[in-house]
Design an enzyme around this catalytic site. Structure first.
Site, PDB file in Angstrom:
ATOM      1  N   LEU A  14       0.807  -1.209   0.000  1.00 22.73           N
ATOM      2  CA  LEU A  14       0.000   0.000   0.000  1.00 22.73           C
ATOM      3  C   LEU A  14       0.841   1.261   0.000  1.00 22.73           C
ATOM      4  O   LEU A  14       0.543   2.222  -0.715  1.00 22.73           O
ATOM      5  CB  LEU A  14      -0.947  -0.004   1.206  1.00 22.73           C
ATOM      6  CG  LEU A  14      -1.886  -1.203   1.347  1.00 22.73           C
ATOM      7  CD1 LEU A  14      -2.816  -1.016   2.542  1.00 22.73           C
ATOM      8  CD2 LEU A  14      -2.694  -1.437   0.073  1.00 22.73           C
ATOM      9  N   THR A  32       9.518   6.551   2.707  1.00 20.71           N
ATOM     10  CA  THR A  32      10.440   5.948   3.667  1.00 20.71           C
ATOM     11  C   THR A  32      10.320   4.430   3.690  1.00 20.71           C
ATOM     12  O   THR A  32       9.274   3.856   3.381  1.00 20.71           O
ATOM     13  CB  THR A  32      10.189   6.480   5.096  1.00 20.71           C
ATOM     14  OG1 THR A  32       9.033   5.827   5.658  1.00 20.71           O
ATOM     15  CG2 THR A  32       9.987   7.987   5.104  1.00 20.71           C
ATOM     16  N   ASP A  56      13.045   3.559  10.186  1.00 23.77           N
ATOM     17  CA  ASP A  56      12.396   2.555  11.018  1.00 23.77           C
ATOM     18  C   ASP A  56      11.607   3.349  12.051  1.00 23.77           C
ATOM     19  O   ASP A  56      12.200   4.067  12.864  1.00 23.77           O
ATOM     20  CB  ASP A  56      13.443   1.664  11.689  1.00 23.77           C
ATOM     21  CG  ASP A  56      12.829   0.552  12.525  1.00 23.77           C
ATOM     22  OD1 ASP A  56      11.698   0.719  13.009  1.00 23.77           O
ATOM     23  OD2 ASP A  56      13.493  -0.486  12.713  1.00 23.77           O
ATOM     24  N   ASN A  83       1.794   4.484   7.543  1.00 22.78           N
ATOM     25  CA  ASN A  83       1.430   3.219   6.913  1.00 22.78           C
ATOM     26  C   ASN A  83       2.315   2.058   7.340  1.00 22.78           C
ATOM     27  O   ASN A  83       1.919   0.898   7.223  1.00 22.78           O
ATOM     28  CB  ASN A  83       1.494   3.380   5.389  1.00 22.78           C
ATOM     29  CG  ASN A  83       1.407   2.057   4.659  1.00 22.78           C
ATOM     30  OD1 ASN A  83       0.346   1.440   4.587  1.00 22.78           O
ATOM     31  ND2 ASN A  83       2.535   1.589   4.125  1.00 22.78           N
ATOM     32  N   SER A 134      -4.979   1.917   9.424  1.00 19.59           N
ATOM     33  CA  SER A 134      -5.369   0.918  10.405  1.00 19.59           C
ATOM     34  C   SER A 134      -5.707  -0.374   9.672  1.00 19.59           C
ATOM     35  O   SER A 134      -4.972  -0.820   8.794  1.00 19.59           O
ATOM     36  CB  SER A 134      -6.540   1.430  11.245  1.00 19.59           C
ATOM     37  OG  SER A 134      -6.933   0.498  12.216  1.00 19.59           O
ATOM     38  N   TYR A 148      -1.436  -7.747  16.902  1.00 22.10           N
ATOM     39  CA  TYR A 148      -1.771  -6.838  15.801  1.00 22.10           C
ATOM     40  C   TYR A 148      -3.107  -6.147  16.065  1.00 22.10           C
ATOM     41  O   TYR A 148      -3.236  -4.935  15.892  1.00 22.10           O
ATOM     42  CB  TYR A 148      -1.816  -7.641  14.506  1.00 22.10           C
ATOM     43  CG  TYR A 148      -2.033  -6.820  13.260  1.00 22.10           C
ATOM     44  CD1 TYR A 148      -0.980  -6.125  12.672  1.00 22.10           C
ATOM     45  CD2 TYR A 148      -3.291  -6.756  12.651  1.00 22.10           C
ATOM     46  CE1 TYR A 148      -1.183  -5.375  11.518  1.00 22.10           C
ATOM     47  CE2 TYR A 148      -3.491  -6.016  11.491  1.00 22.10           C
ATOM     48  CZ  TYR A 148      -2.427  -5.326  10.933  1.00 22.10           C
ATOM     49  OH  TYR A 148      -2.632  -4.579   9.794  1.00 22.10           O
ATOM     50  N   LYS A 152      -3.743  -2.113  16.446  1.00 24.45           N
ATOM     51  CA  LYS A 152      -4.644  -1.356  15.582  1.00 24.45           C
ATOM     52  C   LYS A 152      -5.788  -0.721  16.370  1.00 24.45           C
ATOM     53  O   LYS A 152      -6.231   0.387  16.051  1.00 24.45           O
ATOM     54  CB  LYS A 152      -5.191  -2.255  14.470  1.00 24.45           C
ATOM     55  CG  LYS A 152      -4.147  -2.673  13.455  1.00 24.45           C
ATOM     56  CD  LYS A 152      -3.473  -1.479  12.773  1.00 24.45           C
ATOM     57  CE  LYS A 152      -2.571  -1.910  11.630  1.00 24.45           C
ATOM     58  NZ  LYS A 152      -1.871  -0.754  10.995  1.00 24.45           N
ATOM     59  N   THR A 183      -1.150  -7.663  -0.707  1.00 21.93           N
ATOM     60  CA  THR A 183       0.125  -7.206  -0.173  1.00 21.93           C
ATOM     61  C   THR A 183       0.896  -8.392   0.386  1.00 21.93           C
ATOM     62  O   THR A 183       0.402  -9.526   0.417  1.00 21.93           O
ATOM     63  CB  THR A 183      -0.076  -6.170   0.956  1.00 21.93           C
ATOM     64  OG1 THR A 183      -0.584  -6.836   2.125  1.00 21.93           O
ATOM     65  CG2 THR A 183      -1.066  -5.093   0.529  1.00 21.93           C
TER      66      THR A 183
END
Length: 276
Positions: A14, A32, A56, A83, A134, A148, A152, A183
């Protein structure tokens, strides 16, 4: 209007698609990633509009340097897109303290830090947009994704608070909740160190589903996500604080709302019932 972007997590998926689309639209982007080589394709495609920066998001010094680089080159920032992400796969019992901290550093602390760094710039400008990427996991839970999901949910809580705080300064804040997109997330998950056979019967199917999600016929393409984000950023006026995007997102969240309503009814009935 040429916009100035800082997008994290541009190595693939993404973030990569969004940086490419913003540059193609004529905007300037600090893109980045943790490894410089992952940004070479973006730079080759738009050398005058993509500025590659090693970042990072768990590293406070690198976050400061990335924002400073954008200010030095662009004179400010119009859009921050948080992201960057990673995932550890495991149930609550299986995830170690260190794995949980690392997950939260990436999904919550890093975005919080970058927002804190760009807010003075946007407040001075009297305008800006902060988008936190998110997930559907920001509003519901999935077996095996305990850390995870926790990250989120926390990111969405931060987004809601920041949206209320920043509105008076002309700064728009929203959480994007992608549905299924093609992805590398599912194949890049790291298994928790404490994986146990006790949970395998209901976490392994989820692990398998995630591993094949990028190849499914109904998943969206990252380029589609990028086009939606450009529309969101260009839209005038206030934004919804939480924005479902992509295949299946609205259907999943509507089902989640129905489940939440049923849970609320059950909770009220539990406490309204006479004591046993």
């Amino acid at each position: 209007m040429t916009r100035r972007w800082l997008v994290t997590g541009c190595s693939s998926g993404l973030g990569h698609a969004l940086a490419a689309a913003a540059a193609e639209a004529g905007d300037r982007v600090v893109a980045t990633a943790r490894r410089p080589a992952d940004l070479e394709e973006l730079v080759r495609a738009s050398p005058d509009r993509i500025v590659p920066v090693v970042l990072d998001v768990r590293d406070g010094g690198q976050c400061e340097a990335a924002v400073a680089r954008a200010v030095d080159l662009f004179g400010g920032l119009d859009v921050l897109v948080n992201n960057a992400g990673n995932g550890v796969f495991g149930a609550v019992e299986e995830v170690t303290d260190g794995e949980l901290r690392d997950q939260l550093e990436t999904l919550v602390v890093g975005p919080w830090r970058l927002a804190r760094l760009v807010l003075p710039l946007m407040r001075t400008q009297g305008a800006g947009t902060i988008l936190n990427v998110s997930s559907l996991a920001g509003r519901m839970a999935f077996p095996g994704l305990a850390a995870y999901v926790t990250g989120k949910h926390a990111l969405e809580g931060m987004t809601q608070a920041l949206a209320a705080e920043a509105e008076a300064f002309g700064i728009r804040v929203a959480a994007l909740e992608p549905g299924g997109y093609a992805t590398r997330y599912g194949t890049s998950l790291t298994d928790a160190a404490g994986r146990s056979p006790h949970y395998a019967s209901f976490t392994d199917p989820m692990r398998g589903l995630l591993a094949t999600m990028a190849e499914g016929p109904t998943v969206g393409r990252p380029e589609d996500f990028a086009r939606l984000v450009l529309r969101i950023v260009a839209a005038p006026g206030p934004l919804p604080v939480r924005i479902p995007v992509g295949p299946g997102s609205h259907a999943y969240l509507e089902a989640g709302q129905e489940a939440a309503a049923a849970e609320l009814t059950a909770a009220r009935a539990l406490l309204d019932a006479p004591p046993v």
